[in-house]
Motif scaffolding. Structure first.
Motif, PDB file in Angstrom:
ATOM      1  N   SER A   1       0.811  -1.215   0.000  1.00  0.00           N
ATOM      2  CA  SER A   1       0.000   0.000   0.000  1.00  0.00           C
ATOM      3  C   SER A   1       0.843   1.262   0.000  1.00  0.00           C
ATOM      4  O   SER A   1       0.313   2.355  -0.159  1.00  0.00           O
ATOM      5  CB  SER A   1      -0.919   0.022   1.228  1.00  0.00           C
ATOM      6  N   ALA A   2       2.176   1.104   0.213  1.00  0.00           N
ATOM      7  CA  ALA A   2       3.073   2.263   0.279  1.00  0.00           C
ATOM      8  C   ALA A   2       2.554   3.302   1.267  1.00  0.00           C
ATOM      9  O   ALA A   2       2.541   4.504   0.995  1.00  0.00           O
ATOM     10  CB  ALA A   2       3.272   2.878  -1.098  1.00  0.00           C
ATOM     11  N   ILE A   3       2.103   2.836   2.403  1.00  0.00           N
ATOM     12  CA  ILE A   3       1.575   3.747   3.423  1.00  0.00           C
ATOM     13  C   ILE A   3       2.656   4.718   3.860  1.00  0.00           C
ATOM     14  O   ILE A   3       2.430   5.908   4.006  1.00  0.00           O
ATOM     15  CB  ILE A   3       1.022   2.942   4.615  1.00  0.00           C
ATOM     16  N   VAL A   4       3.842   4.207   4.119  1.00  0.00           N
ATOM     17  CA  VAL A   4       5.042   5.025   4.182  1.00  0.00           C
ATOM     18  C   VAL A   4       5.955   4.542   3.063  1.00  0.00           C
ATOM     19  O   VAL A   4       5.769   3.440   2.537  1.00  0.00           O
ATOM     20  CB  VAL A   4       5.753   4.922   5.548  1.00  0.00           C
ATOM     21  N   ILE A   5       6.932   5.343   2.686  1.00  0.00           N
ATOM     22  CA  ILE A   5       7.853   4.978   1.614  1.00  0.00           C
ATOM     23  C   ILE A   5       9.136   4.490   2.255  1.00  0.00           C
ATOM     24  O   ILE A   5      10.007   5.289   2.623  1.00  0.00           O
ATOM     25  CB  ILE A   5       8.139   6.176   0.683  1.00  0.00           C
ATOM     26  N   PRO A   6       9.298   3.168   2.479  1.00  0.00           N
ATOM     27  CA  PRO A   6      10.503   2.666   3.152  1.00  0.00           C
ATOM     28  C   PRO A   6      11.750   3.006   2.336  1.00  0.00           C
ATOM     29  O   PRO A   6      11.754   2.914   1.104  1.00  0.00           O
ATOM     30  CB  PRO A   6      10.271   1.157   3.224  1.00  0.00           C
ATOM     31  N   LEU A   7      12.828   3.368   3.035  1.00  0.00           N
ATOM     32  CA  LEU A   7      14.072   3.722   2.348  1.00  0.00           C
ATOM     33  C   LEU A   7      15.215   2.794   2.740  1.00  0.00           C
ATOM     34  O   LEU A   7      15.581   1.899   2.005  1.00  0.00           O
ATOM     35  CB  LEU A   7      14.435   5.181   2.648  1.00  0.00           C
ATOM     36  N   TRP A   8      15.770   2.992   3.931  1.00  0.00           N
ATOM     37  CA  TRP A   8      16.963   2.236   4.293  1.00  0.00           C
ATOM     38  C   TRP A   8      17.163   2.183   5.802  1.00  0.00           C
ATOM     39  O   TRP A   8      16.593   2.952   6.566  1.00  0.00           O
ATOM     40  CB  TRP A   8      18.203   2.845   3.637  1.00  0.00           C
ATOM     41  N   GLN A   9      18.012   1.248   6.189  1.00  0.00           N
ATOM     42  CA  GLN A   9      18.503   1.129   7.564  1.00  0.00           C
ATOM     43  C   GLN A   9      19.973   1.517   7.525  1.00  0.00           C
ATOM     44  O   GLN A   9      20.787   0.845   6.897  1.00  0.00           O
ATOM     45  CB  GLN A   9      18.332  -0.302   8.080  1.00  0.00           C
ATOM     46  N   VAL A  10      20.303   2.628   8.151  1.00  0.00           N
ATOM     47  CA  VAL A  10      21.640   3.205   8.050  1.00  0.00           C
ATOM     48  C   VAL A  10      22.428   2.924   9.320  1.00  0.00           C
ATOM     49  O   VAL A  10      21.938   3.149  10.434  1.00  0.00           O
ATOM     50  CB  VAL A  10      21.556   4.726   7.804  1.00  0.00           C
ATOM     51  N   ASP A  11      23.643   2.435   9.155  1.00  0.00           N
ATOM     52  CA  ASP A  11      24.543   2.250  10.290  1.00  0.00           C
ATOM     53  C   ASP A  11      25.090   3.602  10.740  1.00  0.00           C
ATOM     54  O   ASP A  11      25.244   4.524   9.929  1.00  0.00           O
ATOM     55  CB  ASP A  11      25.697   1.328   9.922  1.00  0.00           C
ATOM     56  N   THR A  12      25.412   3.701  12.007  1.00  0.00           N
ATOM     57  CA  THR A  12      25.997   4.918  12.568  1.00  0.00           C
ATOM     58  C   THR A  12      27.459   4.653  12.897  1.00  0.00           C
ATOM     59  O   THR A  12      27.787   3.659  13.558  1.00  0.00           O
ATOM     60  CB  THR A  12      25.251   5.358  13.843  1.00  0.00           C
ATOM     61  N   TYR A  13      28.334   5.555  12.454  1.00  0.00           N
ATOM     62  CA  TYR A  13      29.763   5.408  12.698  1.00  0.00           C
ATOM     63  C   TYR A  13      30.192   6.347  13.828  1.00  0.00           C
ATOM     64  O   TYR A  13      29.847   7.524  13.838  1.00  0.00           O
ATOM     65  CB  TYR A  13      30.575   5.720  11.445  1.00  0.00           C
ATOM     66  N   VAL A  14      30.953   5.778  14.758  1.00  0.00           N
ATOM     67  CA  VAL A  14      31.471   6.541  15.885  1.00  0.00           C
ATOM     68  C   VAL A  14      32.977   6.358  15.933  1.00  0.00           C
ATOM     69  O   VAL A  14      33.479   5.220  15.938  1.00  0.00           O
ATOM     70  CB  VAL A  14      30.843   6.078  17.215  1.00  0.00           C
ATOM     71  N   ALA A  15      33.714   7.463  15.958  1.00  0.00           N
ATOM     72  CA  ALA A  15      35.169   7.419  16.111  1.00  0.00           C
ATOM     73  C   ALA A  15      35.516   7.554  17.583  1.00  0.00           C
ATOM     74  O   ALA A  15      35.041   8.484  18.249  1.00  0.00           O
ATOM     75  CB  ALA A  15      35.818   8.536  15.305  1.00  0.00           C
ATOM     76  N   VAL A  16      36.325   6.638  18.096  1.00  0.00           N
ATOM     77  CA  VAL A  16      36.679   6.634  19.516  1.00  0.00           C
ATOM     78  C   VAL A  16      38.185   6.428  19.638  1.00  0.00           C
ATOM     79  O   VAL A  16      38.741   5.479  19.073  1.00  0.00           O
ATOM     80  CB  VAL A  16      35.947   5.506  20.281  1.00  0.00           C
ATOM     81  N   ARG A  17      38.803   7.318  20.371  1.00  0.00           N
ATOM     82  CA  ARG A  17      40.249   7.152  20.579  1.00  0.00           C
ATOM     83  C   ARG A  17      40.523   5.946  21.460  1.00  0.00           C
ATOM     84  O   ARG A  17      39.701   5.556  22.299  1.00  0.00           O
ATOM     85  CB  ARG A  17      40.830   8.421  21.210  1.00  0.00           C
ATOM     86  N   LYS A  18      41.674   5.375  21.275  1.00  0.00           N
ATOM     87  CA  LYS A  18      42.019   4.137  21.977  1.00  0.00           C
ATOM     88  C   LYS A  18      42.267   4.359  23.462  1.00  0.00           C
ATOM     89  O   LYS A  18      42.356   3.391  24.227  1.00  0.00           O
ATOM     90  CB  LYS A  18      43.249   3.513  21.327  1.00  0.00           C
ATOM     91  N   THR A  19      42.364   5.609  23.892  1.00  0.00           N
ATOM     92  CA  THR A  19      42.544   5.892  25.314  1.00  0.00           C
ATOM     93  C   THR A  19      41.245   5.761  26.106  1.00  0.00           C
ATOM     94  O   THR A  19      41.260   5.814  27.333  1.00  0.00           O
ATOM     95  CB  THR A  19      43.110   7.314  25.509  1.00  0.00           C
ATOM     96  N   VAL A  20      40.113   5.641  25.384  1.00  0.00           N
ATOM     97  CA  VAL A  20      38.821   5.442  26.052  1.00  0.00           C
ATOM     98  C   VAL A  20      38.611   3.935  26.196  1.00  0.00           C
ATOM     99  O   VAL A  20      38.542   3.209  25.205  1.00  0.00           O
ATOM    100  CB  VAL A  20      37.679   6.080  25.251  1.00  0.00           C
ATOM    101  N   ARG A  21      38.505   3.454  27.428  1.00  0.00           N
ATOM    102  CA  ARG A  21      38.474   2.020  27.695  1.00  0.00           C
ATOM    103  C   ARG A  21      37.149   1.583  28.322  1.00  0.00           C
ATOM    104  O   ARG A  21      36.380   2.396  28.825  1.00  0.00           O
ATOM    105  CB  ARG A  21      39.629   1.643  28.646  1.00  0.00           C
ATOM    106  N   ASP A  22      36.947   0.258  28.274  1.00  0.00           N
ATOM    107  CA  ASP A  22      35.813  -0.404  28.938  1.00  0.00           C
ATOM    108  C   ASP A  22      34.465   0.095  28.417  1.00  0.00           C
ATOM    109  O   ASP A  22      33.492   0.202  29.156  1.00  0.00           O
ATOM    110  CB  ASP A  22      35.874  -0.198  30.461  1.00  0.00           C
ATOM    111  N   THR A  23      34.409   0.402  27.143  1.00  0.00           N
ATOM    112  CA  THR A  23      33.186   0.976  26.579  1.00  0.00           C
ATOM    113  C   THR A  23      32.220  -0.110  26.130  1.00  0.00           C
ATOM    114  O   THR A  23      32.619  -1.217  25.757  1.00  0.00           O
ATOM    115  CB  THR A  23      33.518   1.872  25.379  1.00  0.00           C
ATOM    116  N   HIS A  24      30.952   0.241  26.174  1.00  0.00           N
ATOM    117  CA  HIS A  24      29.892  -0.570  25.569  1.00  0.00           C
ATOM    118  C   HIS A  24      28.890   0.397  24.972  1.00  0.00           C
ATOM    119  O   HIS A  24      28.232   1.149  25.692  1.00  0.00           O
ATOM    120  CB  HIS A  24      29.214  -1.472  26.605  1.00  0.00           C
ATOM    121  N   PHE A  25      28.800   0.408  23.643  1.00  0.00           N
ATOM    122  CA  PHE A  25      27.968   1.397  22.959  1.00  0.00           C
ATOM    123  C   PHE A  25      26.613   0.805  22.617  1.00  0.00           C
ATOM    124  O   PHE A  25      26.531  -0.296  22.075  1.00  0.00           O
ATOM    125  CB  PHE A  25      28.653   1.874  21.682  1.00  0.00           C
TER     126      PHE A  25
END
Length: 931
Positions: free
Chosen positions: A890-914
């Motif tokens: 029915s094209a009730i909404v016009i589906p497009l895409w599922q986009v990944d999110t990129y995060v840059a993290v320096r290696k000095t940041v430890r014990d992370t869980h995103f």
């Protein structure tokens, strides 16, 4: 149950196969109950098991919402009149006596109203809303008796003495409020005129059994705060009964002023005499009641309520210099006197808090006493800073911050004195605008809120154990009950407990549910409200949340962030809840590991700081003492990351992603529970209501081409995914999402022209240009929308891209509905993938989840009804696949895409869980190593 973003879908008939339905019913009876005990509320949607809530048989359908309460008597007047068809209103009023020499109405004080006789036929009429009309008291030649008749509002001031032989013309009104006839009356037969405003003033005075002249006469304001009114005096509002009567009178006066101003704007009251004779007495009476109510609160030491009432009164345009000075005196008494007392007791933090409240009301004219107190606090704080630098003592800096946190570079000095003061610097394209769970509108908002507030439980995407719910604020795993869960709270305090210890209890949980039900913030549609039954507790730290019926994932309804009840008092929550929410936005209070820091005034609005909550219940946590959000352009953010000025950048573009990867920076790719689609506005355009036209839109967009040219880094063919329906295609681990229907047909660009031709034939013409709204200042969104515009133009559909500032985007889409198509990101709160907020017709008003104004048909409603009544996972999955297919076709909404999110993290940041949505999951255990 919840989905954070608002979205919608549309209605078109699509019948399910009877054979398929029968087979599903048989399968439901055949499937056994499996309960996976190893995980804490592990998602049955992933393990394909039945929900652990199955402790009772399924219940009946939810009852409907109660009808709204009727408006109380004495509310807004009804116009046109709702009375019997007649030209005369028989009254008991005697002819108005001849007024004495002086004011035209016989008032010694022209600002006071004339004495207004009782003009009700009976007791019932006295309780009805006052008709918006004037009344003529006159005797006609037909019977010679004086009667009251409704007449249209008089544009000119008329008052005795009447000329006996002159004919006066009036427009008579019928029961519908329409002019029925013109009436000519000789002056000798006129007994008087009762103006609408005068009658309303009399009715307001009657509520308090007062004379209208007394109600509208100036009060001796200079004495009111020092004298307690004698019991039974006219303005004694100490008792609850008198307070209720005063509120009824205030409602009447407010209505009368509004109707008068409306009449002036429409030239129905054109004479300047109306201002002094009618409007000013109403304004004076309203001020007298409002101020008397404030005085009662002050003498009863209800200072918070008195301040709130003062703020409302200060916002009234008719306050005047005298009234403003009186309110100023109350605010000064309530705030500055306790501030001076706190300063004498060396309680500088309380002193500063009281002073800040006062200065927010009078920033331009604080007064000599406030300036004296402010300068004294600043001097005391500066003395502590000097001692801290001389003695190398950071604790003295903390004391200085409590006294006056806006001292220049206080945090810089703290960092110099404290070597072990880890700070996490994060780069964002836009900063959060909302800091309350009731007001979240964007991902930066969500990130900020997750630092300060906690839910009873939280959804965890665990690589080892799989996705599941785990405890957050709850002290232990919640226990199952019949249609609910039992929780235990730890002994933790709110982040504003510096002066008074405030524990988080079941009362706070109850207050949060009440606020959500009343305000329906993003992610909490009416369906959420209707599923909750009650909260039961005897112990303030142990309680049960009960549902009205079984639900396959009950904890998905119980992961709301808890708010402090003491910031939303019940007596104010009933009347001023929205103003309380706005005040809470400026000073959020939570139980999380961080609290928002005061702005140091040097960032120019380009950064927001969160400092460690000193009252956090887990000792020695959080490890990172401060988190700073910096608003930076993408190029500058990358430069600062490379120069070790930033630790993290959220939402990298593909160009900067490739650059940082070449430099061996750490890149995290987050595949979240979010989808992008074009949402049509169904409210106005017949073209967007046409299924063939929407199909043309859906098929014309070449999704793979746009993903490759705009989103995907070179060679990263596995990143991002095209969609055929409203559900995500993949889970965080890359597996196919259980709700996504892989059998739904793909959109084919070569079919778009045929669908468009069909729409043109059905609507007899060419489609008009459409506005495509999207958030500004996001390069990828802008480029992707331009690519969509170009592809639609190629088949003959004109679309105008319309960028909207990020802080206005949510309002324009969900409240103003000022768009034709919108590029929308829909975030699913957890892996239950609830879609009903997109379709719910009861939530289609301004600000509601169904922001497209879509009304689902009977078949689509039946599918969502099945989701509500089933608990067996296979049945639920089969139903979501049907919904996916329905939306696709029915094209009730016009589906497009599922986009990944990129995060840059320096290696000095430890014990992370995103976490893909909240990002800072378990941030209290993160650490930052020195470079």
């Amino acid at each position: 149950m919840r989905s954070h973003k608002h979205n919608v879908v549309a209605s078109f008939s699509y019948s399910a196969s009877p054979v398929w339905t029968a087979w599903r019913r048989c399968r439901l009876l055949a499937v056994g109950i499996v309960f996976f005990l190893g995980l804490f509320e592990a998602a049955p949607l992933l393990a394909q098991q039945r929900s652990p809530l199955d402790v009772e048989e399924e219940e009946e359908e939810l009852p409907g919402k109660p009808a709204p309460a009727s408006r109380p008597a004495g509310g807004a007047p009804v116009s046109p009149l709702d009375m019997e068809e007649e030209e005369e209103l028989p009254g008991r009023a005697a002819p108005m006596p001849r007024p004495p020499v002086g004011d035209p109405l016989g008032n010694p004080n022209p600002l006071a109203p004339a004495v207004i006789p009782d003009f009700s036929d009976d007791d019932d009429e006295a309780n009805q809303p006052e008709p918006v009309c004037d009344l003529l008291i006159a005797s006609l030649a037909s019977d010679g008796q004086s009667r009251a008749r409704r007449i249209a509002l008089l544009p000119k001031w008329l008052a005795p003495p009447w000329k006996p032989a002159e004919n006066y013309t009036f427009s008579m009104l019928n029961s519908k409020g329409k002019v029925s006839t013109e009436l000519r009356v000789l002056g000798r037969n006129i007994g008087g005129i009762q103006y609408y405003e005068q009658r309303m003033l009399r009715r307001a005075a009657d509520q308090l059994q007062m004379d209208p002249l007394v109600l509208a006469s100036p009060l001796p304001l200079n004495k009111l705060l020092d004298e307690t009114p004698a019991a039974g005096s006219p303005f004694d509002l100490a008792s609850p009964e008198r307070q209720q009567a005063a509120q009824r009178a205030i409602d009447l006066l407010t209505t009368a002023i509004g109707e008068h101003d409306s009449a002036v704007q429409r030239r129905l009251r054109a004479d300047s005499a109306f201002q002094s004779h009618l409007r000013q007495p109403l304004v004076a009476a309203l001020f007298n009641l409002e101020f008397s109510r404030i005085r009662a609160m002050y003498h009863q030491q209800r200072f918070a309520q008195a301040l709130a009432a003062c703020d409302r009164l200060l916002g009234q345009p008719d306050l005047g210099t005298r009234g403003e000075a009186a309110v100023h005196a109350v605010v000064e008494r309530v705030l500055l006197e306790p501030a001076f007392e706190a300063a004498r007791a060396a309680d500088y933090e309380t002193c500063r808090t009281q002073l800040d409240e006062y200065l927010t009301r009078y920033p331009l004219k604080p007064g000599a006493r406030a300036v004296q107190l402010r300068d004294g606090l600043i001097a005391k704080a500066e003395q502590l800073v000097t001692r801290a630098q001389a003695n190398n003592d950071p604790k003295l800096l903390d004391e200085a911050a409590k006294i006056w946190p806006r001292l220049p570079d206080l945090d810089g000095m703290r960092r110099q004195l404290q070597n072990d003061y880890p700070v996490l610097h994060c780069g964002y394209a836009t900063l959060p605008q909302n800091f309350s769970p009731l007001s979240i509108q964007s991902l930066p908002d969500r990130h900020a809120v997750s630092l300060m507030f906690e839910s009873l439980v939280q959804w965890v995407e665990d690589e080892r154990l799989g996705p599941h719910y785990s405890s957050q604020l709850a002290a232990a795993r919640p226990g199952p009950t019949a249609r609910g869960r039992h929780f235990q709270l730890p002994r933790c305090v709110w982040s504003d407990s510096d002066r008074q210890t405030r524990l988080c209890t079941a009362e706070d949980v109850q207050a949060t549910i009440d606020l959500i039900k009343r305000l329906r913030p993003p992610g909490y549609p009416p369906a959420w409200e209707n599923l909750f039954e009650e909260l039961r507790y005897d112990d303030p730290f142990k309680f049960s949340l009960q549902l009205q019926r079984d639900y396959w994932q009950p904890l998905s309804l119980m992961d709301f962030r808890i708010l402090p009840a003491h910031r939303f008092p019940a007596d104010q929550r009933a009347r001023d809840v929205r103003s309380l929410v706005e005040a809470f936005q400026q000073d959020p209070v939570g139980t999380g590991p961080y609290r928002r820091a005061a702005d140091d005034g040097e960032s120019g609005g380009t950064q927001i700081r969160f400092v460690a909550n000193p009252h956090y219940r887990r000792p020695d946590l959080p490890k990172i003492r401060e988190i700073v959000f910096h608003q930076l352009e993408p190029v500058e953010a990358v430069r600062q990351l490379q120069n070790r000025q930033l630790h993290m950048i959220f939402d990298l573009s593909r160009e900067h992603l490739a650059q940082l990867r070449l430099q061996d920076e750490r890149i995290i790719s987050l595949r979240g529970r979010s989808v992008h689609f074009l949402a049509p506005n169904y409210r106005h355009s017949p073209w967007l209501q046409n299924e063939a036209f929407r199909r043309a839109l859906a098929h014309a967009i070449d999704r793979e081409t746009i993903l490759n040219s705009v989103f995907r880094p070179q060679g990263a063919v596995a990143d991002h995914a095209t969609l055929t329906g409203p559900y995500p295609k993949y889970n965080a681990d890359g597996q196919t999402c259980w709700a996504y229907n892989p059998a739904a047909p793909a959109f084919e660009p070569n079919q778009a022209v045929g669908h468009l031709a069909q729409a043109r034939q059905q609507l007899s013409g060419d489609p008009p240009p459409l506005r495509l709204a999207f958030p500004a200042r996001h390069q990828q969104s802008e480029v992707a929308c331009q690519a969509i515009v170009d592809q639609l133009k190629a088949i003959g559909i004109t679309v105008n891209p319309t960028p909207i500032e990020p802080h206005q985007f949510h309002h324009v889409v969900t409240e103003s509905h000022a768009y034709d198509l919108v590029y929308w990101r829909h975030d699913f709160e957890d892996a239950t993938y609830t879609l009903w907020p997109l379709f719910d017709p009861s939530d289609a008003e301004s600000g509601g989840g169904n922001f497209m104004g879509f009304v689902p048909d009977e078949h689509l409603r039946s599918l969502f009804d099945e989701l509500r009544i089933h608990k067996e996972f296979r049945e639920i999955q089969a139903t979501t696949h049907e919904i996916h297919d329905f939306v696709n076709r029915s094209a009730i909404v016009i589906p497009l895409w599922q986009v990944d999110t990129y995060v840059a993290v320096r290696k000095t940041v430890r014990d992370t869980h995103f976490d893909p949505l909240d990002l800072f999951q378990n941030v209290e255990t993160w650490s930052v190593e020195a470079d």
